[in-house]
Design a protein around this motif. Structure first.
Motif, PDB file in Angstrom:
ATOM      1  N   GLN A   1       0.829  -1.206   0.000  1.00 39.01           N
ATOM      2  CA  GLN A   1       0.000   0.000   0.000  1.00 39.01           C
ATOM      3  C   GLN A   1       0.866   1.261   0.000  1.00 39.01           C
ATOM      4  OE1 GLN A   1      -2.452  -0.647   3.447  1.00 39.01           O
ATOM      5  NE2 GLN A   1      -4.004  -1.715   2.278  1.00 39.01           N
ATOM      6  N   ILE A   2       1.901   1.260   0.812  1.00 40.77           N
ATOM      7  CA  ILE A   2       2.808   2.422   0.878  1.00 40.77           C
ATOM      8  C   ILE A   2       3.495   2.618  -0.469  1.00 40.77           C
ATOM      9  CG2 ILE A   2       4.878   3.368   1.984  1.00 40.77           C
ATOM     10  CD1 ILE A   2       2.448   3.346   3.843  1.00 40.77           C
ATOM     11  N   ASP A   3       3.891   1.515  -1.107  1.00 38.18           N
ATOM     12  CA  ASP A   3       4.537   1.610  -2.419  1.00 38.18           C
ATOM     13  C   ASP A   3       3.588   2.225  -3.449  1.00 38.18           C
ATOM     14  OD1 ASP A   3       6.733   1.112  -4.288  1.00 38.18           O
ATOM     15  OD2 ASP A   3       5.427  -0.435  -5.133  1.00 38.18           O
ATOM     16  N   ILE A   4       2.334   1.775  -3.456  1.00 32.21           N
ATOM     17  CA  ILE A   4       1.355   2.349  -4.384  1.00 32.21           C
ATOM     18  C   ILE A   4       1.144   3.823  -4.067  1.00 32.21           C
ATOM     19  CG2 ILE A   4      -1.084   2.333  -5.082  1.00 32.21           C
ATOM     20  CD1 ILE A   4      -1.000  -0.749  -4.663  1.00 32.21           C
ATOM     21  N   LEU A   5       1.015   4.149  -2.795  1.00 32.15           N
ATOM     22  CA  LEU A   5       0.798   5.538  -2.388  1.00 32.15           C
ATOM     23  C   LEU A   5       1.931   6.433  -2.857  1.00 32.15           C
ATOM     24  CD1 LEU A   5      -0.744   7.706  -0.772  1.00 32.15           C
ATOM     25  CD2 LEU A   5       0.546   6.950   1.236  1.00 32.15           C
ATOM     26  N   GLU A   6       3.154   6.016  -2.644  1.00 34.01           N
ATOM     27  CA  GLU A   6       4.313   6.867  -2.930  1.00 34.01           C
ATOM     28  C   GLU A   6       4.782   6.813  -4.378  1.00 34.01           C
ATOM     29  OE1 GLU A   6       7.196   5.669  -0.036  1.00 34.01           O
ATOM     30  OE2 GLU A   6       6.145   6.705   1.593  1.00 34.01           O
ATOM     31  N   ASN A   7       4.629   5.652  -5.030  1.00 36.89           N
ATOM     32  CA  ASN A   7       5.220   5.471  -6.364  1.00 36.89           C
ATOM     33  C   ASN A   7       4.224   5.094  -7.448  1.00 36.89           C
ATOM     34  OD1 ASN A   7       7.947   5.766  -5.291  1.00 36.89           O
ATOM     35  ND2 ASN A   7       7.573   3.781  -4.349  1.00 36.89           N
ATOM     36  N   GLY A   8       2.989   4.827  -7.060  1.00 40.50           N
ATOM     37  CA  GLY A   8       2.015   4.349  -8.028  1.00 40.50           C
ATOM     38  C   GLY A   8       1.589   5.407  -9.034  1.00 40.50           C
ATOM     39  N   THR A   9       1.129   4.927 -10.151  1.00 41.28           N
ATOM     40  CA  THR A   9       0.564   5.815 -11.163  1.00 41.28           C
ATOM     41  C   THR A   9      -0.815   6.280 -10.685  1.00 41.28           C
ATOM     42  OG1 THR A   9      -0.563   4.029 -12.331  1.00 41.28           O
ATOM     43  CG2 THR A   9       1.715   4.533 -13.008  1.00 41.28           C
ATOM     44  N   ARG A  10      -1.362   7.245 -11.351  1.00 42.87           N
ATOM     45  CA  ARG A  10      -2.714   7.714 -11.031  1.00 42.87           C
ATOM     46  C   ARG A  10      -3.683   6.542 -11.116  1.00 42.87           C
ATOM     47  NH1 ARG A  10      -6.953   9.288 -14.212  1.00 42.87           N
ATOM     48  NH2 ARG A  10      -8.444  10.695 -13.204  1.00 42.87           N
ATOM     49  N   GLU A  11      -3.577   5.747 -12.157  1.00 43.09           N
ATOM     50  CA  GLU A  11      -4.466   4.605 -12.342  1.00 43.09           C
ATOM     51  C   GLU A  11      -4.332   3.605 -11.191  1.00 43.09           C
ATOM     52  OE1 GLU A  11      -5.546   1.096 -15.558  1.00 43.09           O
ATOM     53  OE2 GLU A  11      -3.906   2.463 -16.000  1.00 43.09           O
ATOM     54  N   GLN A  12      -3.117   3.321 -10.754  1.00 37.87           N
ATOM     55  CA  GLN A  12      -2.912   2.369  -9.660  1.00 37.87           C
ATOM     56  C   GLN A  12      -3.519   2.881  -8.354  1.00 37.87           C
ATOM     57  OE1 GLN A  12       1.361   2.182 -10.171  1.00 37.87           O
ATOM     58  NE2 GLN A  12       1.223   0.006 -10.734  1.00 37.87           N
ATOM     59  N   VAL A  13      -3.335   4.166  -8.075  1.00 36.70           N
ATOM     60  CA  VAL A  13      -3.883   4.733  -6.840  1.00 36.70           C
ATOM     61  C   VAL A  13      -5.408   4.710  -6.894  1.00 36.70           C
ATOM     62  CG1 VAL A  13      -3.995   6.786  -5.370  1.00 36.70           C
ATOM     63  CG2 VAL A  13      -1.820   6.140  -6.435  1.00 36.70           C
ATOM     64  N   ILE A  14      -5.980   5.098  -8.025  1.00 36.38           N
ATOM     65  CA  ILE A  14      -7.438   5.094  -8.162  1.00 36.38           C
ATOM     66  C   ILE A  14      -7.978   3.661  -8.100  1.00 36.38           C
ATOM     67  CG2 ILE A  14      -9.331   5.539  -9.793  1.00 36.38           C
ATOM     68  CD1 ILE A  14      -7.865   8.196 -10.444  1.00 36.38           C
ATOM     69  N   ASP A  15      -7.280   2.716  -8.700  1.00 38.93           N
ATOM     70  CA  ASP A  15      -7.692   1.312  -8.603  1.00 38.93           C
ATOM     71  C   ASP A  15      -7.701   0.860  -7.150  1.00 38.93           C
ATOM     72  OD1 ASP A  15      -8.034   1.071 -11.341  1.00 38.93           O
ATOM     73  OD2 ASP A  15      -6.160  -0.040 -11.661  1.00 38.93           O
TER      74      ASP A  15
END
Length: 63
Positions: free
Chosen positions: A10-24
């Protein structure tokens, strides 16, 4: 998945994720929320920016 691995992901998605990954992630975590571009348009809202999505995700992780 072990809870520590889940939190790390979750932290990885929050800090490094694309817009699509965070919205997903937001849509997965809160199925009743309005996060996708399609849902936003249907509700008359502008699409979330990456920063807005990260702020929402940050709030959901910390709760």
């Amino acid at each position: 998945m072990h809870p520590n691995n889940l939190k790390s992901r979750q932290i990885d998605i929050l800090e490094n994720g694309t817009r699509e990954q965070v919205i997903d992630w937001l849509a997965w975590n809160d199925a009743n929320g309005v996060y996708t571009d399609e849902d936003s348009a249907a509700e008359g809202y502008e699409p979330l920016t990456l920063e807005q999505a990260r702020e929402l995700m940050r709030g959901q992780i910390e709760d």
